[in-house]
Design an enzyme around this catalytic site. Sequence first.
Site, PDB file in Angstrom:
ATOM      1  N   CYS A 130     -30.676 -32.146  41.332  1.00  0.00           N
ATOM      2  CA  CYS A 130     -31.616 -31.818  40.260  1.00  0.00           C
ATOM      3  C   CYS A 130     -33.017 -31.937  40.836  1.00  0.00           C
ATOM      4  CB  CYS A 130     -31.443 -32.762  39.071  1.00  0.00           C
ATOM      5  SG  CYS A 130     -32.248 -32.130  37.570  1.00  0.00           S
ATOM      6  N   CYS A 154     -36.695 -30.253  35.172  1.00  0.00           N
ATOM      7  CA  CYS A 154     -35.579 -30.073  36.103  1.00  0.00           C
ATOM      8  C   CYS A 154     -35.680 -28.788  36.925  1.00  0.00           C
ATOM      9  CB  CYS A 154     -34.259 -30.116  35.333  1.00  0.00           C
ATOM     10  SG  CYS A 154     -34.026 -31.686  34.454  1.00  0.00           S
ATOM     11  N   LYS A 197     -23.947 -31.203  29.125  1.00  0.00           N
ATOM     12  CA  LYS A 197     -24.958 -32.255  29.212  1.00  0.00           C
ATOM     13  C   LYS A 197     -25.905 -32.098  28.034  1.00  0.00           C
ATOM     14  CE  LYS A 197     -28.612 -34.176  32.030  1.00  0.00           C
ATOM     15  NZ  LYS A 197     -29.284 -34.172  33.335  1.00  0.00           N
ATOM     16  N   ARG A 250     -34.525 -42.630  32.837  1.00  0.00           N
ATOM     17  CA  ARG A 250     -35.807 -41.976  33.125  1.00  0.00           C
ATOM     18  C   ARG A 250     -36.839 -42.996  33.580  1.00  0.00           C
ATOM     19  NH1 ARG A 250     -35.601 -37.393  28.327  1.00  0.00           N
ATOM     20  NH2 ARG A 250     -33.720 -36.395  29.157  1.00  0.00           N
ATOM     21  N   ARG A 254     -36.388 -31.748  27.145  1.00  0.00           N
ATOM     22  CA  ARG A 254     -35.430 -30.949  27.901  1.00  0.00           C
ATOM     23  C   ARG A 254     -34.539 -30.098  27.002  1.00  0.00           C
ATOM     24  NH1 ARG A 254     -36.560 -33.543  32.544  1.00  0.00           N
ATOM     25  NH2 ARG A 254     -36.024 -35.730  32.835  1.00  0.00           N
ATOM     26  N   GLU A 269     -19.904 -23.634  27.815  1.00  0.00           N
ATOM     27  CA  GLU A 269     -20.655 -23.952  29.044  1.00  0.00           C
ATOM     28  C   GLU A 269     -19.702 -24.410  30.157  1.00  0.00           C
ATOM     29  OE1 GLU A 269     -23.840 -23.931  29.975  1.00  0.00           O
ATOM     30  OE2 GLU A 269     -24.962 -23.643  28.113  1.00  0.00           O
ATOM     31  N   LYS A 297     -21.451 -35.464  29.296  1.00  0.00           N
ATOM     32  CA  LYS A 297     -22.473 -36.501  29.390  1.00  0.00           C
ATOM     33  C   LYS A 297     -23.411 -36.430  28.203  1.00  0.00           C
ATOM     34  CE  LYS A 297     -26.491 -37.506  32.104  1.00  0.00           C
ATOM     35  NZ  LYS A 297     -27.378 -37.023  33.087  1.00  0.00           N
ATOM     36  N   SER A 301     -27.053 -44.429  31.027  1.00  0.00           N
ATOM     37  CA  SER A 301     -27.899 -45.629  31.068  1.00  0.00           C
ATOM     38  C   SER A 301     -28.093 -46.286  29.703  1.00  0.00           C
ATOM     39  CB  SER A 301     -29.259 -45.274  31.677  1.00  0.00           C
ATOM     40  OG  SER A 301     -29.893 -44.249  30.934  1.00  0.00           O
ATOM     41  N   TYR A 303     -22.321 -47.484  35.086  1.00  0.00           N
ATOM     42  CA  TYR A 303     -23.060 -48.582  35.712  1.00  0.00           C
ATOM     43  C   TYR A 303     -22.251 -49.875  35.657  1.00  0.00           C
ATOM     44  CZ  TYR A 303     -26.626 -45.049  35.291  1.00  0.00           C
ATOM     45  OH  TYR A 303     -27.306 -43.861  35.392  1.00  0.00           O
TER      46      TYR A 303
END
Length: 311
Positions: A104, A114, A180, A190, A202, A218, A233, A259, A298
């Site tokens: 990206c 992006c 996404k 971010r 975005r 998609e 995501k 995140s 994570y």
Amino acid sequence: MRGLVRETELRADRLVLPLFVSETASVREPIAGMPGIERLPLTEVVDEAREAAVLGVAAVLLFGLPAEKDSEGSGAWDQEGVVQQATAAIKRALPQLLVITDVCLCEYTDHGHCGVLNQDGTVENDATLELLARTASSHARAGADIVAPSDMMDGRVGAIRAELDSEGFSDTPILAYSAKFASAFYGPFREAAGSAPAFGDRRAYQMDPANGREAVREALLDASEGADMVMVKPALAYGDLIRAVKRATRLPVAAYNVSGEYAMVKAAVAAGYIEERAAVCEILTSLHRAGADIVISYHSKDAAQWLSQTA
Ligand code: PBG
């Protein structure tokens, strides 16, 4: 007995750990909202990857934080760039550990979008494709096992596939961030990557959380352009789409436990409201149950550690 009839199994070798690699950090830097996750200097990245590998985690997913940003995001395809260096170092030290690279431009552009911008500040889709393709092939050249475009430009999977093939990387698979969503759950990322857009948002290129059928379209489009694996995501609010995308594409599906989802768990654990191990295992198991073959989280290192204790 319970094991005999259990339908889904949490396994370390299905987990992927994201890593933030910084060109400017000289020590590990904590990330607000993500206790336990750090921005890593290049000198630390192999150690962190090794810890994951020893625990049996299947792969790391690399994000780069370059020293300099510009309007095109040229640091993204610099063969000596931060992700390229980290990839080469990890593959040299830990050849068995899979390295996936995020493809990206938003961490590399000074405006945080992006792709490259038109005069009016909108992202120029087609001009961006060439830069993404260049970025992906520089990652493959550095040794990346899998490239993962996360930009959501139209046609990027095809453009990246063509470039990889022509550069001699026809065996390098593409994990497409297909579904996404323009999500509120990317906040801590971010902050970590310094990639919040300087203006606007975005929503022109990420998807509306209200649109499930569009997500499946998609994913099918990415599959038709040559995606080898597809991603949904965020993960937690999108279990229906993990299932739908899996059914429709018949490809391996990755779910990205992002995140903000990590931050919520950590905050609730810190407040004493929920029990971490049970909650995390329940979340990760539910993503597999929804149909995810691969889970990016994570929590991966912790989960792998807990799994090794029960084995
Ligand atoms: C880059 C990218 C983002 C994430 C992964 N790749 C941020 C964004 O789209 O704003 C988010 C990951 C996370 O929140 O953990 N486009």
